[in-house]
Scaffold this active site. Structure first.
Site, PDB file in Angstrom:
ATOM      1  N   GLU A  56      -4.602   6.449   7.107  1.00 50.96           N
ATOM      2  CA  GLU A  56      -5.719   5.662   6.581  1.00 50.96           C
ATOM      3  C   GLU A  56      -6.048   4.511   7.523  1.00 50.96           C
ATOM      4  O   GLU A  56      -7.218   4.198   7.769  1.00 50.96           O
ATOM      5  CB  GLU A  56      -5.378   5.121   5.194  1.00 50.96           C
ATOM      6  CG  GLU A  56      -5.320   6.164   4.097  1.00 50.96           C
ATOM      7  CD  GLU A  56      -5.160   5.543   2.719  1.00 50.96           C
ATOM      8  OE1 GLU A  56      -5.677   4.420   2.510  1.00 50.96           O
ATOM      9  OE2 GLU A  56      -4.516   6.162   1.855  1.00 50.96           O
TER      10      GLU A  56
ATOM     11  N   HIS B  39       0.835  -1.208   0.000  1.00 53.53           N
ATOM     12  CA  HIS B  39       0.000   0.000   0.000  1.00 53.53           C
ATOM     13  C   HIS B  39       0.869   1.257   0.000  1.00 53.53           C
ATOM     14  O   HIS B  39       0.609   2.210  -0.747  1.00 53.53           O
ATOM     15  CB  HIS B  39      -0.915  -0.032   1.223  1.00 53.53           C
ATOM     16  CG  HIS B  39      -1.889   1.095   1.276  1.00 53.53           C
ATOM     17  ND1 HIS B  39      -2.447   1.535   2.458  1.00 53.53           N
ATOM     18  CD2 HIS B  39      -2.417   1.889   0.306  1.00 53.53           C
ATOM     19  CE1 HIS B  39      -3.268   2.536   2.207  1.00 53.53           C
ATOM     20  NE2 HIS B  39      -3.267   2.779   0.914  1.00 53.53           N
TER      21      HIS B  39
ATOM     22  N   GLU C 262       2.272   1.755  -3.386  1.00 49.91           N
ATOM     23  CA  GLU C 262       1.266   2.363  -4.276  1.00 49.91           C
ATOM     24  C   GLU C 262       1.267   3.886  -4.136  1.00 49.91           C
ATOM     25  O   GLU C 262       1.215   4.617  -5.130  1.00 49.91           O
ATOM     26  CB  GLU C 262      -0.110   1.787  -3.951  1.00 49.91           C
ATOM     27  CG  GLU C 262      -1.271   2.471  -4.647  1.00 49.91           C
ATOM     28  CD  GLU C 262      -2.428   2.733  -3.707  1.00 49.91           C
ATOM     29  OE1 GLU C 262      -2.923   3.876  -3.683  1.00 49.91           O
ATOM     30  OE2 GLU C 262      -2.844   1.798  -2.993  1.00 49.91           O
ATOM     31  N   HIS C 263       1.336   4.376  -2.912  1.00 50.92           N
ATOM     32  CA  HIS C 263       1.375   5.826  -2.707  1.00 50.92           C
ATOM     33  C   HIS C 263       2.642   6.440  -3.301  1.00 50.92           C
ATOM     34  O   HIS C 263       2.595   7.524  -3.897  1.00 50.92           O
ATOM     35  CB  HIS C 263       1.305   6.141  -1.212  1.00 50.92           C
ATOM     36  CG  HIS C 263      -0.080   6.101  -0.651  1.00 50.92           C
ATOM     37  ND1 HIS C 263      -0.671   7.182  -0.027  1.00 50.92           N
ATOM     38  CD2 HIS C 263      -1.006   5.106  -0.622  1.00 50.92           C
ATOM     39  CE1 HIS C 263      -1.893   6.858   0.366  1.00 50.92           C
ATOM     40  NE2 HIS C 263      -2.117   5.599   0.027  1.00 50.92           N
TER      41      HIS C 263
END
Length: 314
Positions: free
Chosen positions: A152, A71, A74-75
């Site tokens: 998040e 994740h 991905e950022h």
């Protein structure tokens, strides 16, 4: 005639000759020689094009020391690369393209997409190529992005349903639970390094582990040629990442288990039922049946849902 057909013929010859999978009539598929699968979806209703790359990465590739880093990776995709070496220039280029963009991380894939005017297709594919193949992981960018990704996670933790789900995943999957939870682990996220990002890239970010989708107001011949021209020299890894870095087998459940998750912020009680389903590696057809079963069970019209309503539980 030879000149007229020269370029399309070259494009065709550079693609691996394999059987076309069964697809809807406006869907088209080819595999480049480097293993990259390309799907073109023709839809001219609006003068836009969307490009997406999905990679077989995600939680299922993560041991405890990498929990949540697919994740974070991905950022970082949207930060810097060799063509746009800082995020300011990266963002400026998206504005020049008039692009909307995002990425998502799941259990078994990470995907990235851009949507823009159809005339920006070539420029957009080159932009995607630079970000996918030539990322730069700057320490200062990671220091900014780690708390964003962890934020998040913290927002999810404020949801009592997430708390229930998170605990259930740990009970379902035991020591391998990190391979089912893409959101990750706070400590791993907050101590991630550029070196770990490069390890993920070197393991999984290869054309033979990815699929490129080009959709919208495009012509399949042009789209396939652009894909080959821009991504065709992306080097095949020379190995199957999921054979070289296999996912361990999950231990089967040996008994039915129950637990109660208390939450001071829950306003409504939840009941959650979980079970192990079939493994795609051993019985792919059964996974489709399981998807249909679980979807049907969740429909408002299902007998189970109706029984809950009749008893005042839903």
């Amino acid at each position: 005639m030879l000149k007229k057909w020269g370029l399309p013929l070259l494009a065709m010859l550079s693609l691996t000759a394999v059987a076309q999978p069964r697809l809807p009539k406006n869907y088209h598929w080819q595999r480049l020689n480097n293993g990259l699968e390309v799907v073109v979806i023709e839809n001219s209703r609006v003068p836009l094009a969307t490009i997406e790359i999905a990679v077989k990465n995600g939680a299922y590739t993560e041991g405890p020391e990498y929990s949540g880093l697919s994740h974070l990776f991905e950022h970082m995709f949207f930060k810097a690369n060799k063509d746009y070496p800082d995020q300011e220039r990266f963002i400026r280029r998206t504005e020049e393209l008039g692009a909307i963009w995002n990425g998502t991380t799941g259990t078994e894939r990470v995907n990235y997409y851009f949507t823009f005017d159809k005339d920006s297709l070539q420029a957009g594919l080159k932009f995607m190529n630079a970000a996918m193949r030539f990322p730069i992981y700057r320490k200062e960018d990671m220091e900014k992005e780690r708390p964003v990704v962890d934020g998040e996670f913290q927002r999810n933790e404020s949801d009592p349903f997430f708390q229930l789900w998170y605990t259930s995943q740990k009970k379902l999957w035991g020591d391998l639970y990190t391979r089912k939870i893409a959101i990750g682990d706070h400590d791993i996220i907050n101590t991630a390094t550029p070196e770990k990002m490069m390890i993920i890239k070197d393991k999984y970010y290869h054309p033979n582990n990815s699929i490129l989708v080009i959709a919208g107001d495009v012509k399949k011949e042009d789209a396939f040629k652009l894909a080959n021209d821009i991504f065709g020299d992306w080097q095949n890894s020379g190995f199957d990442p999921h054979q070289k870095y296999p996912v361990p087998d999950f231990a089967p459940l040996t008994k039915t288990d129950y637990f109660i998750q208390e939450s001071s912020i829950a306003q409504t009680p939840y009941i959650m039922l979980n079970w192990h389903g079939p493994d795609f590696r051993n019985d792919s057809a059964a996974t489709l049946a399981a998807d249909i079963f679980s979807t049907a069970l969740g429909l408002n019209s299902s007998k189970w849902q109706q029984a809950l309503i009749d008893k005042g539980l839903a």
